[in-house]
Design a protein around this motif. Structure first.
Motif, PDB file in Angstrom:
ATOM      1  N   ILE A  61       0.831  -1.075  -0.064  1.00 20.38           N
ATOM      2  CA  ILE A  61       0.030  -0.062   0.004  1.00 20.38           C
ATOM      3  C   ILE A  61       0.854   1.142   0.013  1.00 20.38           C
ATOM      4  N   LEU A  62       2.028   1.154   0.904  1.00 20.08           N
ATOM      5  CA  LEU A  62       2.900   2.209   0.846  1.00 20.08           C
ATOM      6  C   LEU A  62       4.352   1.735   1.253  1.00 20.08           C
ATOM      7  N   THR A  63       5.356   2.638   1.039  1.00 21.15           N
ATOM      8  CA  THR A  63       6.808   2.240   1.421  1.00 21.15           C
ATOM      9  C   THR A  63       7.147   3.333   2.507  1.00 21.15           C
ATOM     10  N   GLU A  64       7.866   2.756   3.338  1.00 19.73           N
ATOM     11  CA  GLU A  64       8.097   3.948   4.541  1.00 19.73           C
ATOM     12  C   GLU A  64       9.887   3.411   4.627  1.00 19.73           C
ATOM     13  N   GLN A  65      10.604   4.830   4.835  1.00 23.38           N
ATOM     14  CA  GLN A  65      11.689   4.727   5.062  1.00 23.38           C
ATOM     15  C   GLN A  65      12.248   5.397   6.603  1.00 23.38           C
ATOM     16  N   ARG A  66      12.667   4.404   7.412  1.00 23.24           N
ATOM     17  CA  ARG A  66      12.925   4.953   8.829  1.00 23.24           C
ATOM     18  C   ARG A  66      14.453   5.083   9.004  1.00 23.24           C
ATOM     19  N   ILE A  67      14.497   6.295   9.639  1.00 21.40           N
ATOM     20  CA  ILE A  67      16.225   6.744   9.900  1.00 21.40           C
ATOM     21  C   ILE A  67      16.248   6.712  11.274  1.00 21.40           C
ATOM     22  N   TRP A  68      17.018   5.865  11.826  1.00 21.98           N
ATOM     23  CA  TRP A  68      17.351   5.897  13.186  1.00 21.98           C
ATOM     24  C   TRP A  68      18.699   6.504  13.488  1.00 21.98           C
ATOM     25  N   THR A  69      18.800   7.291  14.581  1.00 20.72           N
ATOM     26  CA  THR A  69      19.919   7.817  14.957  1.00 20.72           C
ATOM     27  C   THR A  69      20.002   7.722  16.343  1.00 20.72           C
ATOM     28  N   TRP A  70      21.352   7.830  17.123  1.00 19.17           N
ATOM     29  CA  TRP A  70      21.553   7.693  18.380  1.00 19.17           C
ATOM     30  C   TRP A  70      23.052   8.096  18.764  1.00 19.17           C
ATOM     31  N   ALA A  71      23.107   8.494  19.973  1.00 19.39           N
ATOM     32  CA  ALA A  71      24.362   8.964  20.419  1.00 19.39           C
ATOM     33  C   ALA A  71      24.253   9.029  22.095  1.00 19.39           C
ATOM     34  N   ALA A  72      25.236   8.783  22.692  1.00 19.76           N
ATOM     35  CA  ALA A  72      25.114   8.718  24.219  1.00 19.76           C
ATOM     36  C   ALA A  72      25.397   9.949  24.750  1.00 19.76           C
ATOM     37  N   VAL A  73      24.536  10.252  25.776  1.00 20.99           N
ATOM     38  CA  VAL A  73      24.691  11.633  26.439  1.00 20.99           C
ATOM     39  C   VAL A  73      24.986  11.614  27.788  1.00 20.99           C
ATOM     40  N   GLY A  74      25.518  12.591  28.693  1.00 26.38           N
ATOM     41  CA  GLY A  74      25.837  12.425  29.840  1.00 26.38           C
ATOM     42  C   GLY A  74      24.661  12.282  30.882  1.00 26.38           C
ATOM     43  N   PRO A  75      24.679  11.964  31.786  1.00 27.96           N
ATOM     44  CA  PRO A  75      23.797  11.560  33.080  1.00 27.96           C
ATOM     45  C   PRO A  75      22.957  12.905  33.319  1.00 27.96           C
ATOM     46  N   SER A  76      21.682  12.803  33.666  1.00 29.02           N
ATOM     47  CA  SER A  76      21.151  13.767  34.048  1.00 29.02           C
ATOM     48  C   SER A  76      20.175  13.508  35.580  1.00 29.02           C
ATOM     49  N   ALA A  77      19.893  14.825  36.002  1.00 30.76           N
ATOM     50  CA  ALA A  77      18.942  14.550  37.245  1.00 30.76           C
ATOM     51  C   ALA A  77      17.714  15.599  36.875  1.00 30.76           C
TER      52      ALA A  77
END
Length: 185
Positions: free
Chosen positions: A55-71
């Motif tokens: 019915i349709l096509t999809e392109q998924r783009i996943w990106t990730w990166a580590a970030v510092g700890p937060s409070a």
């Protein structure tokens, strides 16, 4: 989508005024192998009707990166919880909770708490869909009160950034995370 149910389960029909079982279940399948990049992944998917035809096509783009700890456990920037978040057009939603130690794919997962922060694109007008009963679910509702029409050559594009942070973040921590790590474009 186009009369096809991609979420599974029963389908709502106006004629019946309720959810009923129908032979309208489609499938979403990956076409080809995902392509890995430095800190990312691209997938191509086909959304197929009950007969298996695309019915349709999809392109998924996943990106990730580590970030510092937060409070504090907050679902939207206004503090209204699930009932206020569901259907809202808030810039972000956050979901916090604890988890217990266990194993996953042969590895060990420590116990602790985490916060998921869902950030809508800056120009988004899609309401949030939030579910806590039966299963936990957060996403944008593209057809909240009117259908979104996709036509050949006219793609429908949406973007949601999801941050996964260790610990329970309060509003200030969430907004700092979004400002310092978010592209939100």
């Amino acid at each position: 989508m186009d009369g096809t149910n991609f979420r599974g389960g029963r389908s709502y029909t106006r004629a019946a005024g309720e959810y009923v079982w129908r032979p309208d279940h489609g499938s979403i399948v990956r076409t080809g192998e995902p392509a890995a990049t430095d800190g990312g992944l691209t997938e191509k998917l086909s959304w197929n009707g009950p007969d298996g035809a695309p019915i349709l096509t999809e392109q998924r783009i996943w990106t990730w990166a580590a970030v510092g700890p937060s409070a504090c456990e907050r679902l939207d920037p206004f503090g209204g919880g699930k009932s206020a978040a569901h259907g809202s057009i808030a810039p972000w939603l956050a979901w916090s909770g604890g988890f217990t130690a266990g194993t996953f794919d042969g590895g060990t997962r420590p116990s602790g708490a985490a916060t998921l922060v869902f950030v809508a694109a800056a120009d988004s007008t899609d309401p949030w869909f939030v579910r806590v009963d039966g299963y936990a679910g957060v996403g944008q509702s593209l057809a909240w009160d009117a259908p979104v029409i996709a036509e050949p050559g006219v793609p429908v594009r949406r973007s949601v950034t999801v941050f996964i942070a260790d610990g329970i973040l309060g509003t200030e921590g969430i907004e700092t995370l979004i400002k310092t790590q978010g592209d939100n474009s």
